[in-house]
Design a protein around this motif. Structure first.
Motif, PDB file in Angstrom:
ATOM      1  N   TYR A  50       0.690  -1.129   0.011  1.00 53.88           N
ATOM      2  CA  TYR A  50       0.041  -0.081   0.000  1.00 53.88           C
ATOM      3  C   TYR A  50       1.059   1.240  -0.052  1.00 53.88           C
ATOM      4  N   LEU A  51       2.066   1.251   0.578  1.00 52.08           N
ATOM      5  CA  LEU A  51       2.890   2.360   0.720  1.00 52.08           C
ATOM      6  C   LEU A  51       3.427   2.731  -0.600  1.00 52.08           C
ATOM      7  N   ILE A  52       3.851   1.410  -1.277  1.00 52.81           N
ATOM      8  CA  ILE A  52       4.365   1.623  -2.732  1.00 52.81           C
ATOM      9  C   ILE A  52       3.206   2.036  -3.619  1.00 52.81           C
ATOM     10  N   ASP A  53       2.228   1.748  -3.282  1.00 47.63           N
ATOM     11  CA  ASP A  53       0.970   2.132  -4.558  1.00 47.63           C
ATOM     12  C   ASP A  53       0.634   3.575  -4.119  1.00 47.63           C
ATOM     13  N   HIS A  54       0.726   3.975  -3.162  1.00 51.45           N
ATOM     14  CA  HIS A  54       0.092   5.326  -2.500  1.00 51.45           C
ATOM     15  C   HIS A  54       1.087   6.097  -1.696  1.00 51.45           C
ATOM     16  N   GLU A  57       0.355   9.804  -0.623  1.00 49.91           N
ATOM     17  CA  GLU A  57      -0.804  10.203   0.194  1.00 49.91           C
ATOM     18  C   GLU A  57      -0.451   9.181   1.592  1.00 49.91           C
ATOM     19  N   ALA A  58      -0.243   8.138   1.394  1.00 48.64           N
ATOM     20  CA  ALA A  58       0.307   7.218   2.775  1.00 48.64           C
ATOM     21  C   ALA A  58       1.169   7.860   3.610  1.00 48.64           C
ATOM     22  N   ALA A  59       1.880   8.681   3.375  1.00 44.66           N
ATOM     23  CA  ALA A  59       3.058   8.931   4.034  1.00 44.66           C
ATOM     24  C   ALA A  59       2.396  10.004   5.113  1.00 44.66           C
ATOM     25  N   PHE A  60       1.494  10.606   4.889  1.00 45.86           N
ATOM     26  CA  PHE A  60       0.786  11.698   6.061  1.00 45.86           C
ATOM     27  C   PHE A  60      -0.637  11.161   6.369  1.00 45.86           C
ATOM     28  N   LEU A  61      -0.476   9.774   6.309  1.00 50.31           N
ATOM     29  CA  LEU A  61      -1.886   9.295   6.987  1.00 50.31           C
ATOM     30  C   LEU A  61      -1.624   9.094   8.636  1.00 50.31           C
ATOM     31  N   SER A  62      -2.595   9.064   9.350  1.00 47.29           N
ATOM     32  CA  SER A  62      -2.220   8.569  10.762  1.00 47.29           C
ATOM     33  C   SER A  62      -2.344   7.024  10.723  1.00 47.29           C
ATOM     34  N   TYR A  89       5.271   3.545  14.378  1.00 49.88           N
ATOM     35  CA  TYR A  89       4.676   4.167  13.141  1.00 49.88           C
ATOM     36  C   TYR A  89       5.130   5.613  13.101  1.00 49.88           C
ATOM     37  N   PRO A  90       5.054   6.493  14.158  1.00 45.63           N
ATOM     38  CA  PRO A  90       5.461   7.985  13.871  1.00 45.63           C
ATOM     39  C   PRO A  90       6.905   7.931  13.416  1.00 45.63           C
ATOM     40  N   ALA A  91       7.920   7.196  13.868  1.00 47.39           N
ATOM     41  CA  ALA A  91       9.267   7.061  13.294  1.00 47.39           C
ATOM     42  C   ALA A  91       9.229   6.790  12.050  1.00 47.39           C
ATOM     43  N   LEU A  92       8.608   5.705  11.639  1.00 52.50           N
ATOM     44  CA  LEU A  92       8.625   5.456  10.345  1.00 52.50           C
ATOM     45  C   LEU A  92       8.040   6.516   9.366  1.00 52.50           C
ATOM     46  N   ARG A  93       6.806   7.304   9.754  1.00 49.69           N
ATOM     47  CA  ARG A  93       6.445   8.186   8.906  1.00 49.69           C
ATOM     48  C   ARG A  93       7.141   9.210   8.928  1.00 49.69           C
ATOM     49  N   ASP A  94       7.987   9.525   9.681  1.00 44.50           N
ATOM     50  CA  ASP A  94       9.080  10.840   9.596  1.00 44.50           C
ATOM     51  C   ASP A  94       9.916  10.445   8.507  1.00 44.50           C
ATOM     52  N   LEU A 101       7.531  13.956  -0.408  1.00 45.15           N
ATOM     53  CA  LEU A 101       7.727  15.180  -0.738  1.00 45.15           C
ATOM     54  C   LEU A 101       8.539  15.226  -1.996  1.00 45.15           C
ATOM     55  N   SER A 102       9.686  14.473  -1.980  1.00 47.20           N
ATOM     56  CA  SER A 102      10.537  14.625  -3.101  1.00 47.20           C
ATOM     57  C   SER A 102       9.869  14.071  -4.375  1.00 47.20           C
ATOM     58  N   ALA A 103       9.173  12.894  -4.009  1.00 46.95           N
ATOM     59  CA  ALA A 103       8.400  12.265  -5.188  1.00 46.95           C
ATOM     60  C   ALA A 103       7.285  13.291  -6.007  1.00 46.95           C
ATOM     61  N   ILE A 104       6.609  13.957  -4.905  1.00 47.30           N
ATOM     62  CA  ILE A 104       5.629  15.055  -5.540  1.00 47.30           C
ATOM     63  C   ILE A 104       6.435  15.961  -6.117  1.00 47.30           C
ATOM     64  N   ALA A 105       7.599  16.420  -5.719  1.00 52.74           N
ATOM     65  CA  ALA A 105       8.293  17.685  -6.353  1.00 52.74           C
ATOM     66  C   ALA A 105       9.034  17.201  -7.615  1.00 52.74           C
ATOM     67  N   GLY A 106       9.229  15.996  -8.066  1.00 52.60           N
ATOM     68  CA  GLY A 106       9.946  15.797  -9.026  1.00 52.60           C
ATOM     69  C   GLY A 106       9.947  14.543  -9.871  1.00 52.60           C
TER      70      GLY A 106
END
Length: 305
Positions: A50-54, A57-62, A89-94, A101-106
């Motif tokens: 799911y993380l790979i596919d999304h 979006e997924a990086a910012f989910l609770s 999970y919070p450490a992983l999300r960090d 963000l880098s994927a969104i940017a470039g």
């Protein structure tokens, strides 16, 4: 360096303008590096997928939102993060968020690139597993000796439970073409014990057991039962050390492909085929006679197209 720090370094989660060993790795590579070399359960691989596919979006989910999207419990997400070397999970999300963000940017095609890299890396990992089998088979004496022992055991019992059933069925199907009495055991508990007792009473001396991850307790019980009857055990398993290897008389290891949701078994399959070859070579006259007899029956009854 702690396991969490190692995971962070491995992922190389670079913010814009940062560097990693003088080179900014693509977001796809940094995400896949988090999972590299980790033994994940099928449920944990669903979260990774799911993380790979999304990713963006997924990086910012609770943790609650991610668990709901994947269809798992919140503790499952926590255990997943821990399996990657993070405190939670919070450490992983960090670590995930800068990658996203880098994927969104470039990289507008990041998702497709991740999927493509993931599948290719799964194949690359299997190639490495096959290379390890190649090195194992450099000692031909060991495999030929085992082949002779299995060929001489009449009956020969082949054991494979749960996920290992497919490998055991393949081996038994082929072995029956060159061996007069092959008995397949694919159920554990008292059913397996009964079959092992009968095999030993009929004159059998060896069991060939397959044990792929996740290793079942009933496989360990069956191996112990086999040895208690006087049977000796050849075990084909993955390189993970543990009680199964300790209980076997001979252990041959081959890595399983663990990059996708379910394991793949190219290397154990190749090792099985090599052992079948060793059995065939152990008694070439019997092998030839049985193969010719089978081909005659197959032609007579039209088994194949």
């Amino acid at each position: 360096m702690s396991s969490g720090q190692q995971a962070r370094a491995q992922a190389a989660a670079i913010t814009p303008g940062g560097q990693s060993s003088g080179e900014v790795r693509p977001p796809a590579d940094r995400l896949l590096a988090l999972f590299d070399g980790r033994r994940l359960s099928p449920g944990q691989r669903r979260i990774a997928q799911y993380l790979i596919d999304h990713l963006t979006e997924a990086a910012f989910l609770s943790i609650t939102e991610l668990a709901e999207r994947v269809g798992v419990s919140q503790p499952s997400v926590t255990r997943f993060a821990a399996s990657l070397g993070f405190s939670g999970y919070p450490a992983l999300r960090d670590v995930l968020q800068p990658i996203a963000l880098s994927a969104i940017a470039g990289a507008p095609d990041t998702r497709a690139q991740i999927r493509r890299n993931e599948l290719q890396e799964a194949v690359d990992a299997e190639i490495e597993n096959l290379e390890n089998v190649r090195r194992l088979l450099a000692d031909t004496d060991q495999v030929l000796d085992i082949g002779r022992e299995l060929a001489a055991s009449v009956p020969l019992t082949v054991l494979g439970l749960r996920i290992s059933v497919s490998l055991a069925e393949y081996f038994a199907y082929a072995a029956r073409r060159i061996h007069p009495d092959v008995r397949l055991v694919t159920r554990g508990g008292s059913v397996a014990f009964d079959a092992l007792l009968q095999s030993r009473a009929a004159g059998g001396t060896w069991v060939l057991a397959f044990a792929m991850p996740r290793h079942a307790k009933e496989t360990l019980a069956a191996i112990r039962a086999a040895r208690s009857t006087g049977l000796r055990v050849v075990l084909i398993t993955d390189p993970t050390l543990g009680p199964l290897v300790d209980e076997a008389d001979v252990a041959l290891t081959a890595g399983t492909g663990s990059r996708l949701v379910f394991d793949s078994y190219a290397a154990p399959g190749m090792l099985s085929a090599a052992l079948l070859q060793a059995m065939a070579d152990a008694d070439p006259e019997r092998t030839q006679a049985r193969l010719e007899s089978y081909e005659h029956v197959a032609d007579q009854h039209g088994f194949f197209l």
